[in-house]
Design a protein around this motif. Structure first.
Motif, PDB file in Angstrom:
ATOM      1  N   ARG A 109       0.850  -1.223   0.036  1.00 15.65           N
ATOM      2  CA  ARG A 109      -0.015   0.039  -0.053  1.00 15.65           C
ATOM      3  C   ARG A 109       0.624   1.238  -0.180  1.00 15.65           C
ATOM      4  N   THR A 113       0.453   3.770  -3.140  1.00 16.57           N
ATOM      5  CA  THR A 113      -0.225   4.976  -2.858  1.00 16.57           C
ATOM      6  C   THR A 113       0.638   6.191  -2.725  1.00 16.57           C
ATOM      7  N   ARG A 126       8.014   5.706  -5.801  1.00 16.69           N
ATOM      8  CA  ARG A 126       6.819   4.712  -6.788  1.00 16.69           C
ATOM      9  C   ARG A 126       6.735   4.797  -8.170  1.00 16.69           C
ATOM     10  N   LEU A 167      -5.038  -3.725  -4.566  1.00 14.72           N
ATOM     11  CA  LEU A 167      -5.260  -2.972  -3.400  1.00 14.72           C
ATOM     12  C   LEU A 167      -6.665  -3.401  -3.030  1.00 14.72           C
TER      13      LEU A 167
END
Length: 233
Positions: A109, A113, A126, A167
């Motif tokens: 996560r 995110t 990311r 997710l």
């Protein structure tokens, strides 16, 4: 100090640093970034807080090191078999990606995110992960790591869907009928096949690779292929 002693010291330092990262991953999995102080981290780790500063300079440095380690593990698992044939490598990439998410919910996560708030450095990490995964998929499909912009955008769309699906998948309890990883992997590979076919329509220079009959199967932990429930084995 002789060379062997230097290596020993370095080895011990690497082990201790790895231990602190492991502890940090567990801590940040259960507690928000802002709720943890360096004193809290040191207490949980059973070390003086000066050791955290010695290895990581600050709490933020510690957090970024945890994210970077998680990213490295995800990329390694997803892209770790470059010598396989292209279509098999794509299948293994998807399965490795899902395997990581399945076993490291909090780290996954954070990676997807962007971590705490809109942290620019975590977002950059990311984005680097996404670029590596896109390059791996392109190499498996086309034999090269770069593709024309329109083809890349199509692959970005597929990967964004994979992230959202994953997710939701890891957030669904088993008791609510969460699909098994091989089944989800087969679904994502099939969706990628459709994306590759569409890319071929719009970018003739990127023809979709031939689909083997068993393309929709994906390797699970037991080493066997699994097919979607809509097909007979």
């Amino acid at each position: 100090m002789n060379n062997s002693q230097q290596r020993g010291t370095t080895g011990r330092s690497q082990v201790r640093r790895a231990e602190l990262l492991s502890i940090g991953r567990k801590l940040f999995a259960d507690t928000s970034y802002d709720a943890l102080s360096v004193d809290d981290i040191a207490q949980h780790a059973g070390v003086a807080k000066g050791l955290i500063y010695y290895y990581f300079k600050s709490k933020r440095g510690y957090y970024l090191a945890i994210v970077e380690e998680s990213v490295a593990e995800l990329v390694s698992r997803a892209t770790g078999e470059p010598d396989l044939p292209g279509t098999e490598r794509v299948r293994r990439t998807v399965d490795g990606y899902l395997h990581y998410a399945e076993h490291h919910h909090a780290a996954y996560r954070t990676i997807v995110t962007g971590g705490i708030g809109s942290d620019a450095e975590v977002l950059a990490i990311r984005d680097a992960v996404r670029e590596e995964l896109l390059a791996t998929i392109a190499e498996g499909a086309y034999g090269r790591r770069t593709v024309p912009p329109l083809a890349r955008l199509a692959l970005v769309g597929w990967l964004s869907g994979v992230e959202g699906t994953t997710l939701d998948w890891i957030g669904t309890p088993q008791a609510q009928g969460r699909p098994q990883r091989p089944e989800l992997g087969a679904l994502l590979v099939r969706q990628l096949r459709t994306t590759l076919d569409v890319i071929e329509e719009f970018v003739p220079g990127c023809p979709a690779p031939p689909a083997p009959p068993e393309e929709s199967a994906i390797i699970s932990d037991d080493g066997r292929d699994h097919l979607p429930v809509t097909e007979s084995a």
